[in-house]
Design a protein around this motif. Structure first.
Motif, PDB file in Angstrom:
ATOM      1  N   TRP A  25       0.865  -1.100  -0.074  1.00  0.00           N
ATOM      2  CA  TRP A  25       0.101   0.012  -0.067  1.00  0.00           C
ATOM      3  C   TRP A  25       0.861   1.163  -0.116  1.00  0.00           C
ATOM      4  N   ASN A  26       0.449   2.294  -0.211  1.00  0.00           N
ATOM      5  CA  ASN A  26       1.095   3.673  -0.005  1.00  0.00           C
ATOM      6  C   ASN A  26       1.500   3.778   1.204  1.00  0.00           C
ATOM      7  N   TYR A  27       2.628   4.338   1.484  1.00  0.00           N
ATOM      8  CA  TYR A  27       3.027   4.368   2.752  1.00  0.00           C
ATOM      9  C   TYR A  27       3.960   5.886   2.921  1.00  0.00           C
ATOM     10  N   LYS A  28       4.179   6.370   4.049  1.00  0.00           N
ATOM     11  CA  LYS A  28       4.950   7.557   3.889  1.00  0.00           C
ATOM     12  C   LYS A  28       6.526   7.021   3.982  1.00  0.00           C
ATOM     13  N   SER A  29       6.713   6.120   5.038  1.00  0.00           N
ATOM     14  CA  SER A  29       7.893   5.508   5.209  1.00  0.00           C
ATOM     15  C   SER A  29       8.174   4.218   5.716  1.00  0.00           C
ATOM     16  N   LEU A  30       9.175   3.537   4.959  1.00  0.00           N
ATOM     17  CA  LEU A  30       9.572   2.089   5.493  1.00  0.00           C
ATOM     18  C   LEU A  30      10.720   1.838   5.704  1.00  0.00           C
ATOM     19  N   LYS A  31      11.234   1.781   6.827  1.00  0.00           N
ATOM     20  CA  LYS A  31      12.552   1.452   7.320  1.00  0.00           C
ATOM     21  C   LYS A  31      12.729  -0.042   7.752  1.00  0.00           C
ATOM     22  N   LYS A  32      13.979  -0.434   7.239  1.00  0.00           N
ATOM     23  CA  LYS A  32      14.327  -1.841   7.630  1.00  0.00           C
ATOM     24  C   LYS A  32      15.617  -2.055   8.258  1.00  0.00           C
ATOM     25  N   LEU A  33      15.605  -3.027   9.353  1.00  0.00           N
ATOM     26  CA  LEU A  33      16.887  -3.197  10.180  1.00  0.00           C
ATOM     27  C   LEU A  33      16.922  -4.828   9.741  1.00  0.00           C
ATOM     28  N   LEU A  34      17.917  -5.078   8.902  1.00  0.00           N
ATOM     29  CA  LEU A  34      18.108  -6.440   8.482  1.00  0.00           C
ATOM     30  C   LEU A  34      19.363  -6.853   8.889  1.00  0.00           C
ATOM     31  N   SER A  35      19.465  -7.902   9.781  1.00  0.00           N
ATOM     32  CA  SER A  35      20.809  -8.377  10.487  1.00  0.00           C
ATOM     33  C   SER A  35      21.329  -9.626   9.686  1.00  0.00           C
ATOM     34  N   ASP A  36      22.710  -9.457   9.369  1.00  0.00           N
ATOM     35  CA  ASP A  36      23.489 -10.599   8.631  1.00  0.00           C
ATOM     36  C   ASP A  36      23.559 -11.823   9.239  1.00  0.00           C
ATOM     37  N   ASN A  37      23.671 -11.600  10.569  1.00  0.00           N
ATOM     38  CA  ASN A  37      24.073 -12.693  11.358  1.00  0.00           C
ATOM     39  C   ASN A  37      22.716 -12.923  12.616  1.00  0.00           C
ATOM     40  N   ASN A  38      22.691 -14.254  13.139  1.00  0.00           N
ATOM     41  CA  ASN A  38      21.449 -14.312  14.117  1.00  0.00           C
ATOM     42  C   ASN A  38      21.929 -13.666  15.314  1.00  0.00           C
ATOM     43  N   LYS A  39      20.918 -12.931  15.946  1.00  0.00           N
ATOM     44  CA  LYS A  39      21.153 -12.439  17.072  1.00  0.00           C
ATOM     45  C   LYS A  39      20.552 -13.075  18.175  1.00  0.00           C
ATOM     46  N   GLY A  40      19.690 -13.733  17.900  1.00  0.00           N
ATOM     47  CA  GLY A  40      18.545 -14.469  18.984  1.00  0.00           C
ATOM     48  C   GLY A  40      17.655 -13.878  19.205  1.00  0.00           C
ATOM     49  N   CYS A  41      16.764 -14.412  19.940  1.00  0.00           N
ATOM     50  CA  CYS A  41      15.550 -13.819  20.478  1.00  0.00           C
ATOM     51  C   CYS A  41      15.697 -12.577  21.331  1.00  0.00           C
ATOM     52  N   LYS A  42      16.542 -12.710  22.378  1.00  0.00           N
ATOM     53  CA  LYS A  42      16.764 -11.965  23.427  1.00  0.00           C
ATOM     54  C   LYS A  42      17.433 -10.476  22.689  1.00  0.00           C
ATOM     55  N   GLU A  43      18.643 -10.586  21.986  1.00  0.00           N
ATOM     56  CA  GLU A  43      19.370  -9.628  21.419  1.00  0.00           C
ATOM     57  C   GLU A  43      18.943  -9.040  20.372  1.00  0.00           C
ATOM     58  N   GLY A  44      18.215  -9.940  19.682  1.00  0.00           N
ATOM     59  CA  GLY A  44      17.339  -9.233  18.397  1.00  0.00           C
ATOM     60  C   GLY A  44      16.373  -8.360  18.530  1.00  0.00           C
ATOM     61  N   VAL A  45      15.282  -8.933  19.407  1.00  0.00           N
ATOM     62  CA  VAL A  45      14.246  -8.186  19.985  1.00  0.00           C
ATOM     63  C   VAL A  45      14.477  -6.838  20.461  1.00  0.00           C
ATOM     64  N   VAL A  46      15.519  -6.983  21.418  1.00  0.00           N
ATOM     65  CA  VAL A  46      16.066  -5.823  22.273  1.00  0.00           C
ATOM     66  C   VAL A  46      16.693  -4.805  21.428  1.00  0.00           C
ATOM     67  N   SER A  47      17.477  -5.296  20.302  1.00  0.00           N
ATOM     68  CA  SER A  47      18.199  -4.386  19.252  1.00  0.00           C
ATOM     69  C   SER A  47      17.026  -3.705  18.406  1.00  0.00           C
ATOM     70  N   ALA A  48      15.950  -4.509  18.057  1.00  0.00           N
ATOM     71  CA  ALA A  48      14.901  -3.929  17.243  1.00  0.00           C
ATOM     72  C   ALA A  48      14.097  -2.766  17.908  1.00  0.00           C
ATOM     73  N   LEU A  49      13.761  -3.186  18.954  1.00  0.00           N
ATOM     74  CA  LEU A  49      13.033  -2.200  19.876  1.00  0.00           C
ATOM     75  C   LEU A  49      13.822  -0.768  20.237  1.00  0.00           C
ATOM     76  N   ASN A  50      15.135  -1.040  20.454  1.00  0.00           N
ATOM     77  CA  ASN A  50      16.028   0.251  20.670  1.00  0.00           C
ATOM     78  C   ASN A  50      15.987   0.924  19.388  1.00  0.00           C
ATOM     79  N   TRP A  51      16.462   0.325  18.202  1.00  0.00           N
ATOM     80  CA  TRP A  51      16.441   1.037  17.000  1.00  0.00           C
ATOM     81  C   TRP A  51      14.929   1.794  16.804  1.00  0.00           C
ATOM     82  N   PHE A  52      14.035   1.009  16.940  1.00  0.00           N
ATOM     83  CA  PHE A  52      12.448   1.502  16.774  1.00  0.00           C
ATOM     84  C   PHE A  52      12.198   2.904  17.717  1.00  0.00           C
ATOM     85  N   PHE A  53      12.592   2.940  19.065  1.00  0.00           N
ATOM     86  CA  PHE A  53      12.495   4.148  19.695  1.00  0.00           C
ATOM     87  C   PHE A  53      13.736   5.002  19.742  1.00  0.00           C
ATOM     88  N   GLU A  54      14.580   4.954  18.977  1.00  0.00           N
ATOM     89  CA  GLU A  54      15.463   5.953  18.777  1.00  0.00           C
ATOM     90  C   GLU A  54      15.273   7.050  18.015  1.00  0.00           C
TER      91      GLU A  54
END
Length: 93
Positions: free
Chosen positions: A64-93
């Protein structure tokens, strides 16, 4: 209908589940979308394939038409804990 509150989609290796979530998002058509996708487990070709398919679903299904689509794509597996925490930190920056 459009939805201006930013949305964070956290994904990994489940293309079917991600497609269902995006289909649900389509109802409200969020205008500011953040997608964080963890990377594959190292030296595991099946994992790499699942992660790449998940990312293709994201690219294809957010149509659909959107204003902004930003992606954080990891090359390596960070795992559930670190991956989710880094996603949340990135999102709220």
């Amino acid at each position: 209908m459009t939805f201006d509150t930013p949305i964070l989609l956290v994904a990994w290796r489940r293309p079917d589940k991600v497609a269902k979530v995006i289909n649900s998002m389509r109802v409200i058509k969020p205008q500011n979308i953040y997608v964080a996708c963890d990377g594959p487990i190292q030296n595991n070709p099946k994992e790499l394939d699942k992660v790449l398919k998940t990312r293709m679903v994201i690219d294809r299904e957010i149509d659909w038409n959107y204003k902004s689509l930003k992606k954080l794509l990891s090359d390596n597996n960070k795992g559930c804990k670190e991956g989710v925490v880094s996603a949340l930190n990135w999102f709220f920056e």
